[in-house]
Structures are given as C-alpha cells and as structure tokens.
Scaffold this motif. Structure first.
Motif, PDB file in Angstrom:
ATOM      1  N   LEU A  38       0.636  -1.362   0.032  1.00 18.77           N
ATOM      2  CA  LEU A  38       0.346  -0.079  -0.112  1.00 18.77           C
ATOM      3  C   LEU A  38       0.921   1.393   0.522  1.00 18.77           C
ATOM      4  O   LEU A  38       1.936   1.278   0.599  1.00 18.77           O
ATOM      5  CB  LEU A  38      -1.099   0.262   1.332  1.00 18.77           C
ATOM      6  N   ARG A  50      -3.463  13.245   2.149  1.00 19.59           N
ATOM      7  CA  ARG A  50      -4.342  13.052   1.008  1.00 19.59           C
ATOM      8  C   ARG A  50      -6.098  13.165   1.341  1.00 19.59           C
ATOM      9  O   ARG A  50      -6.409  13.140  -0.117  1.00 19.59           O
ATOM     10  CB  ARG A  50      -4.940  11.132   1.866  1.00 19.59           C
ATOM     11  N   ASN A  92      -2.316   5.378   1.692  1.00 24.68           N
ATOM     12  CA  ASN A  92      -3.524   4.476   1.193  1.00 24.68           C
ATOM     13  C   ASN A  92      -3.897   4.655   2.842  1.00 24.68           C
ATOM     14  O   ASN A  92      -3.965   4.611   3.995  1.00 24.68           O
ATOM     15  CB  ASN A  92      -3.248   3.430   1.127  1.00 24.68           C
TER      16      ASN A  92
END
Length: 941
Positions: A259, A300, A263
C-alpha cells in the motif's frame, strides 16, 4: 492490451468533451466511437469478470475504537467495473447479469458509506440469486458477507453474526477451507467476535486463520497484514500490550509493501501502532507516529479532511495521548473535532460517536465541567445500551462513567445503583475469561481490570458511614479478588494432581518440562543461545500455549472461583469470641481519576460484629518510602525504633484492643515488615502484648486444620551446601540446625537429610509432598535498581520480565564468581541456583509446612492485592499450607537456635503458629533486639 484499452477509454472521454464543445455531440462519429469502445471493454471485462468475482473480498479490520473494512481488489478490476457500468445501457442482459449489477450497486454504496442503500441492494441481490437457484455463484456469498460487515458497522451484531456465519459456511462448502472467500469470512467473523466482546472465541479463530494463511503462502499479503492488525487488537483487549505492539509493527511492515503511505488502510494501521505505543508507555514514539499519520492523512484528503472519519479516528486517539501528557486543551480540541466529524458522517446514535462522547464526557468530568460531562456520558451510554448486549465491556464502562459522575456530584443513590451493575459484571468477566488464560495473560488482564476495583474502594470508603452496605459490598469484591492470580495458579495445580485424567497429566508433564527448559535457557549467555541455535521466544510461546490448554481443559479456576467464599460474615462466624481479623487494603487514591499516591484501609472483623470497623491512612507513600526505609535501618543497625509504632501499628491498635489472636491479612508494604518487631512507646515489642497470626487471605480462616493430618510422614531437610565459590560463604550453623531439628522430627516422621555434596538442586526438585520441607542455606533477592547484566548467569532481559527469577536459594555447586552462564549447557538442571521460577513447580500439594531458613526469602516484588512475587509466592503455589520465611539477612547462630526451639515446641502442640511465636518470645529474652529473632515470619492457614 490493458494499457491500450485505458488509452482508448480516456481518448473517448476527451472526444466526447470535444464533440460537445463544437456542437456535434450527437454525431454518427461519436456513436461509432462509443460502440467500438464498448465492444472492446465488454470483451475484456467478460474475460476477467469471473475471476474477479471469486478473488475480490471485503476484510473487516479491527480498531481500538471502531471497525472498518478493506476491499482487497485485484489488478485491473477497476477497468472491469467501469466497463460494466459503461456498457449496461443497451446490451441485453441475463437474469444473472442483472443480479450481478444489483450486487455491484450495493457493494459500491457500502464502500461509499451509504448503509441503507447498500443494505437494500445487497438483500435484493441475495434474493435474486436465491430465486434463480444460483447460490453457487461467488457474488451470492459476497453479498451475504458484505451484509455481515454492514450490520456489524451498524452495531446490529446478532444479524451480523447470522450473515457472516452463513457466508463463512457457504465458502467452505463452495471452495474449501483454504479458499480466499473462506479466509476472508473467517477474518470477518474474528473481528465480529472482538466487537462483541467474545475474546476467547475470537482467539480460537486467530489460531485457525494464522495456520491457514501460513499454509496458503499469504504471509506477505494484505490480507495477512489485516490479520496481524486484528490479532494485535485482540491481544490488546486481552491485556497483552507488548505482544500487541509486536504484531502491529509487523502488520505495518507487511502493509507498507503493498500500500502507498497515504492509503487509508495503511494510515489506520499506523494509527493503531501509535495507540499501542502509547499503551506501552512509549509516549514520544506514539506522538511521532500520530503526527506522521495526521500529516499523511491531511495530504491525502486535502480540503476534505475535516469530514473524513479516518481523520476523526486519529484525532480521537491523539486526544488520549494529550490527556496522558496533561495537555487538556489540546485533548478537548481534538475530541471536539472528531465528534463533529462522527456526528456528521454517522449520526448521533452510532457506536463510534458514542465512544468519542464518552472520552469527551470523561475529560469534562475530570476538569469538573459537570453539566457538559453529564449530557455526553448519558448520550454515550444510551447508544451503547441500544446497540450492544447488556454485559458488553463498553456498556459496563459506560455505566461506571455514570457512577463516577454521580459520586462526584454527591448523588450517592444513583452512583450505588450503577456501581452494583458494574461490579457484578466485572466478577462475571473474571469467571468467564480467566480459566482459558495462562498466568502471564491473567496478570495482564487483571492489570487492566483492577483499576475499576480500586475506584470502587475509593467510592465505598468515602461513603460507607452514611451507607454501611457499601462496606459489605467492598468486602465481597475484596474476598473475590485478593490474590486472584495466586488463586488461579493454585487451583490449576490442585486440579492436575487431583483429576484422574491421563491426557491432562501428560499435558501437565509437558508443561513442566517446557518450564524447566526455559529455566535452563535463561541461565545461558547470548553467545551460548546462538551457538545452540535455541529460540527462547518460541519456547516461551509453546509453554504459554500448554498452560492455556491446561487451564481450559481442567476448568480448575472457574470451579475454584465458584466455590470461593465472598461472604465476610461467614469469616466472622468462624472467629473465636476474642479474635479479630484485619484485612489491609493498599489502593491508589482517587481524585477525578486514580492518582500515583497510595492509601491504606484497615478493615477489622469480629465475631457477631454487625459492621466491620475501618481505619484509613492516606499517606501510604510515606509508609512505603521514608518510614519503611527508617524501619529497615533501625533493624539492620540494631537501634531503638522511635517512629515505626506511630506509623505502622498505631492505626490498628484501637481496633485490636482486648483481642485474643489478631489475624493479619497484609497488603502493600505490610508484606515487607514484621509487625511483631515494632517497638511500642513503653519499650516493649508488639509480639509481647499481641498474638499476631499472618494469613494470606481472609478465607484462610475457613481452612479445615484437620486436613493437615492427611499429609505425609516424611520430613525433607536440606542444608549446609558445599558452594563452589570464594565469594559465597559457607554456613556451618545450618549443619547444626539440620541435625538438631532432625532429633525432634524423627519422633513423628521419617527424616531425610541432604547436606554438603548432597544438598543439590536436583535432589530438592525430586521432593514429593513431604509433611515438612526445611531448607537451610543462603537466599537472595535483587531489587529492580540493583539489576546487573545478569544474576547468577540469568540474562537481564529475562530477569526484568519475570520477578520470580530475581529471588531464589543457593545450593551445592552455586557460584557467584562468574559473571555469565559460561560453562553451563542447555540440559544442565543442577547449577545450584533454585529460583522461585523453578520452585513453583515443586510437588508440595500435601505439605503441611515449608521452612525457608535462609536470608531474605520473604522478599520479592510487592503487587497491590497480590502479595509478594518471589519465593513466598512460589512455595504457596507449589502447595505449602504454612510457610516460614525471612525478611532480612539473618544471623546464622541465632537462626539455628530459633529453629531448634520452634521444632521442639511444635512436638508438644498442634498450634504451629503458636509454637513459632513461643520460640520467638524465648529468643527475645536472650537477644533483645528484633534483628536476631524477628527476621522470620510465618504465614499459616
């Protein structure tokens, strides 16, 4: 080919935009381009769809305060699903295609958090497959599995268990117990059991899942990372914080390979790691990990971070760290941020919202912002009671939160009502969970649970004058839990010796052998461990597993717990008219929360007394520090004692006046001093005026002394060892001691003597339930602050982990000259050093009395409510009914005289404790100072 199709796909999107801009959006060219792309996508999608239907699953992920899910997608699956929606407008579809589309729509809504739309769609898909008699289709069981996750997320656990079980069994029948579908649902069932508080059930599934993942070669996969995370959370809930941290660190390492760092699933793992670092008191590491996760989450989510539940999750857990660091403003800000997000995303009546309401409410209660606190705590409890079972640990914690709020606000009746439910459930937890845990695991679980009992002690002791029934309840809980770890250990030992079960006894012998191997391994140097390619951690785990199997199969603890007396009035009835029993309780004082300061309660019980008498001292820290140091100094220096009386004995004197025998059940620092040696203002010692009898637990009063007559007819005496050392002095007095007491004992029992070259560790380990065991030699105990790189060859890392390795007895062959275990082999069991860790495995189940005539055999790590972790604990667990031990380095000649007098007195009296006191009083006439006669204490049932 995949890249080509993606290029065509994006070119088409660009072309559609371009055609629209130039007014030719409905042209024939556009339609032809769409059709070409649809044909290509349809061809590729059909080629891969069946595989994706079988290989893609949702895995539940456990968190310390919520559950999420991770969808394990295969490479290229996004293309297949994009194609499915793009081509569905005009191509004829079969009924199975329609069912698949409904499933896809439900799965998509679940991933987006649209729970009600997801539930309707997935149930519709399930129904369609059933009507088509297509229950062998992978998506049928995937629909059911996601419904299980959905219901778990919604707190509808009975429905979740129904659907998850159906999915798990379906995949088992369809593809077998090593299929991805079965493993995914096994994982989800494991997390569901964690969420429901069924930790023992969950642990069974961790073992099965670990075995299957290893067998199928999934050790480096994302599903394996998820499993490690879930196993870590289960270990944390069961009190194994250090093991939980090891597992989550491995989880993050595995996940990082599959990942990206931003993530969402990886960030959730990272958050769990921060929480577990905090639980292990690695606060700086925890804050560093939290900040890393928050930074990644912000990058993110960008502008959307304020509505992201993952961001809220991090904030709520970071708040706990701020509280521990006493940064309360930061904690409040973080919790308010998290609560706003949870309310917006999940609503007011969601378990995740409730958990944050609890945290914020308890923060306000601590800060005495009472009205804010009450509303939040009430709302949280209301949600938990609606969503969870009545006995779920989170419900019980919510009830205790309300009890503390009412107590803090002087509303005692509702506080009592809540606490009654809380404490009853807590006893049920012990009965339910303890039987299948090893002692190490019981210790950690009890460490998590006992603060609740401490808070209750504070509540009851502060309010008992107006509410005397609280004192009765306090004594009930005290009787149930004092020495609870010792009770469970002795119950297990008793069961093995008493049950006629060859398989159980075989497992027991295997466990004993493993512990002996461990004891030897601990004495090896790091170099020797490497040379022999020996894995200590592996043996520790195997030993732990054997002990858990023993506990689970014998039901020993649960039976002992059921039969244990919780009624202090029954104890009162068994006292003589003039006797008094004093239960001493050491507990941390409560001031909005438990503090680092200790108090002591002295609860006195007499026959026919309606309510026990209580005295409380709140300066326990002074008793354990300054005043105990003073007491130790005057003993060692043979000085008069001018202060110990006021501090240690005077608080009890008023409640023991006009008494016959005074039974003392000690706790805390009272385990480390002998009240008989306290000098009174008139110059006399307490022993001269008061007949003190030490007992380990108030229920020892109920012990039937007639059982002692059933013990064997052998006295096992070992002493005067031949040390292989220039630094360990010989003890010529012990030879005379053994010879003298042999004369007295030979009149009633067969005597076996082991001296000089025969006074070996291996001979002592052969002992088999003698009536009397007498050991005369050197003893040792090492305090934490005095730990070196090793002790008698035992490596420091093991000594720190287990206090039973810090105390022991030196026998023939012991050497203090070498700084390591050099020269020892793994199979060597007779190195002349019998540690308490080894002594706990001796067979003393019918032994009337053990006398440890050696220095400092009563020393050890003192734990509130649990006594002394050292030789004292080891010999009691091994089965001794009475135990004589020393509290300081005793005089060799005086000890020989004391022991001879004691055994002579014992010949003429069945009162063993009385015989010992008589011997000490006789010694007092010859040696006035207690240094000579007061070093030994007797605990007797």
């Amino acid at each position: 080919m995949q890249k080509l199709i993606l290029v065509v796909f994006f070119c088409l999107i660009y072309s559609v935009v371009a055609f629209s801009q130039f007014g030719i959006g409905n042209s024939v060219l556009k339609k032809k381009a769409e059709q070409v792309l649809k044909n290509k996508l349809s061809e590729k999608a059909e080629e891969r769809r069946e595989g994706f239907d079988t290989l893609t699953f949702n895995y539940a992920i456990a968190f310390l305060d919520k559950t999420a899910s991770f969808e394990n997608k295969q490479k290229g699956e996004g293309l297949v699903r994009a194609a499915g929606f793009l081509i569905q407008d005009d191509k004829p579809k079969s009924d199975l295609d329609e069912a698949r589309d409904v499933y896809e729509f439900g799965r998509l809504n679940y991933s987006l958090g649209n729970m009600f739309m997801a539930e309707a769609s997935l149930n519709s898909a399930k129904y369609s497959y059933e009507q088509l008699n297509a229950t062998s289709e992978p998506n049928y069981y995937k629909s059911i599995g996601i419904l299980g996750l959905l219901y778990s997320d919604m707190g509808r656990f009975s429905k979740a268990e129904e659907f998850t079980t159906l999915a798990k069994e379906g995949w088992l029948d369809l593809q077998g117990d090593e299929s991805i579908g079965y493993l995914a649902e096994l994982n989800n069932y494991l997390v569901l059991q964690i969420n429901m508080g069924n930790y023992l059930e969950a642990e069974k599934f961790t073992e099965e899942l670990a075995e299957k993942l290893n067998r199928t070669g999934e050790e480096n996969s994302l599903p394996f990372a998820i499993f490690l995370n879930n196993q870590a959370i289960l270990n944390q809930y069961m009190g194994r914080s250090d093991r939980a941290l090891e597992l989550i660190q491995k989880c993050v390492s595995v996940a990082k390979e599959g990942l990206s760092e931003n993530n969402g699933t990886y960030l959730q793992f990272l958050t769990n790691q921060a929480i577990l670092e905090q639980e292990n008191k690695q606060l700086e590491k925890a804050e560093e990990t939290f900040n890393k996760a928050l930074t990644l989450q912000a990058s993110r989510a960008k502008l959307g971070k304020k509505s992201d539940p993952d961001y809220a999750h991090m904030q709520s857990n970071l708040a706990a760290l701020y509280v521990e660091k006493k940064e309360y403003d930061k904690a409040e800000e973080a919790l308010l941020t998290a609560l706003d997000i949870y309310k917006s995303k999940f609503g007011e009546n969601h378990l995740t919202t409730a958990e944050t309401q609890s945290d914020l409410g308890n923060l306000y209660r601590f800060l005495e912002e009472n009205e804010k606190a009450k509303k939040l705590l009430q709302d949280a409890l209301y949600t938990k009671e609606r969503k969870l079972t009545k006995t779920h640990p989170k419900v019980i914690q919510g009830q205790e939160d309300m009890a503390l709020w009412y107590w803090q606000n002087k509303e005692i009746e509702p506080a009592k009502s809540y606490y009654k439910m809380v404490m009853s459930a807590s006893l049920d937890f012990i009965k339910k969970y303890f039987p299948a845990l090893s002692e190490a695991e019981k210790t950690k679980y009890w460490e998590q649970l006992k603060p609740r009992f401490f808070r209750y002690y504070n509540f009851a002791l502060s309010e008992h004058r107006e509410n005397p029934e609280l004192l009765s309840e306090l004594m009930r809980y005290r009787l149930a839990t004092k020495g609870i770890l010792l009770t469970s250990s002795t119950a297990l030992q008793n069961a093995i010796f008493n049950e006629d079960d060859p398989e159980l006894q075989k497992l027991y012998l295997q466990w004993i052998d493993q512990k002996r191997q461990l004891a030897n391994a601990y004495a090896l140097s790091k170099e020797e461990i490497e040379e022999q390619s020996f894995n200590v951690d592996s043996l520790e785990r195997a030993t732990n597993t054997s002990e858990k199997q023993l506990s689970a199969q014998s039901d020993a603890f649960s039976k002992a717990f059921e039969n244990q007396n919780f009624d202090y009035q029954l104890i009162q009835e068994n006292l003589e008219e003039t006797d008094v029993l004093i239960e001493i309780i050491q507990y941390p004082l409560f001031d909005q929360s438990l503090t680092a300061k200790n108090g002591y309660a002295f609860i006195a019980m007499r026959k026919n007394q309606e309510t026990p008498a209580v005295v409380v001292k709140t300066d326990g820290d002074l008793l354990e520090g300054r005043y105990y140091a003073y007491y130790n100094n005057v003993i060692k220096q043979k000085l008069d004692d001018q202060y110990s009386y006021d501090q240690f004995w005077k608080p009890m004197e008023s409640i023991v006046s006009n008494s016959g025998k005074v039974f003392i059940s000690p706790d805390g620092i009272y385990n480390q001093l002998n009240l008989n040696t306290i000098q009174k203002p008139d110059g006399k010692y307490v022993i001269q005026d008061v007949d003190i009898r030490y007992i380990g637990h108030p229920n020892d009063i109920l012990f039937d002394n007639k059982e002692r007559n059933q013990s064997g007819k052998l006295a096992f005496l070992i002493g005067d060892p031949a040390f292989n050392s220039e630094t360990i002095s010989q003890l010529p007095g012990t030879k005379k001691e053994i010879e003298n007491i042999s004369k007295f004992l030979s009149k009633e029992v067969t005597v076996q003597q082991y001296m000089q070259k025969n006074a070996t560790e291996s001979n002592l380990k052969k002992v088999a339930s003698p009536k009397i065991l007498h050991v005369a030699s050197h003893g040792f105990f090492l305090e934490d602050q005095n730990l070196q790189d090793n002790l008698m060859g035992i490596q420091l890392q093991y000594i720190q982990q287990n206090p039973l390795l810090r105390s022991g007895i030196l026998l023939t062959g012991a050497s203090g000259d070498k700084a390591s275990g050099s020269g020892q082999s793994f199979n060597q069991e007779d190195n002349g050093i019998l540690t308490a860790y080894e002594a706990i495995n001796l067979n003393l189940m019918n032994t009337e009395m053990v006398v440890l005539s050696a220095c400092e055999t009563g020393k050890g790590d003192v734990k509130a409510g649990e006594g002394v972790y050292g030789l004292q604990r080891a010999f009691i667990v091994a089965g001794a009914q009475s135990l004589v031990m020393s509290m300081w380095k005793v005089d060799d000649t005086a000890t020989q005289k004391l022991m001879s007098s004691f055994y002579q007195n014992r010949l003429n009296s069945r009162d063993v404790a009385g015989s010992f006191r008589k011997a000490q009083l006789a010694m007092l006439k010859e040696y006035n100072h207690p240094y000579y006669w007061g070093g030994f204490m007797m605990y007797s049932r």
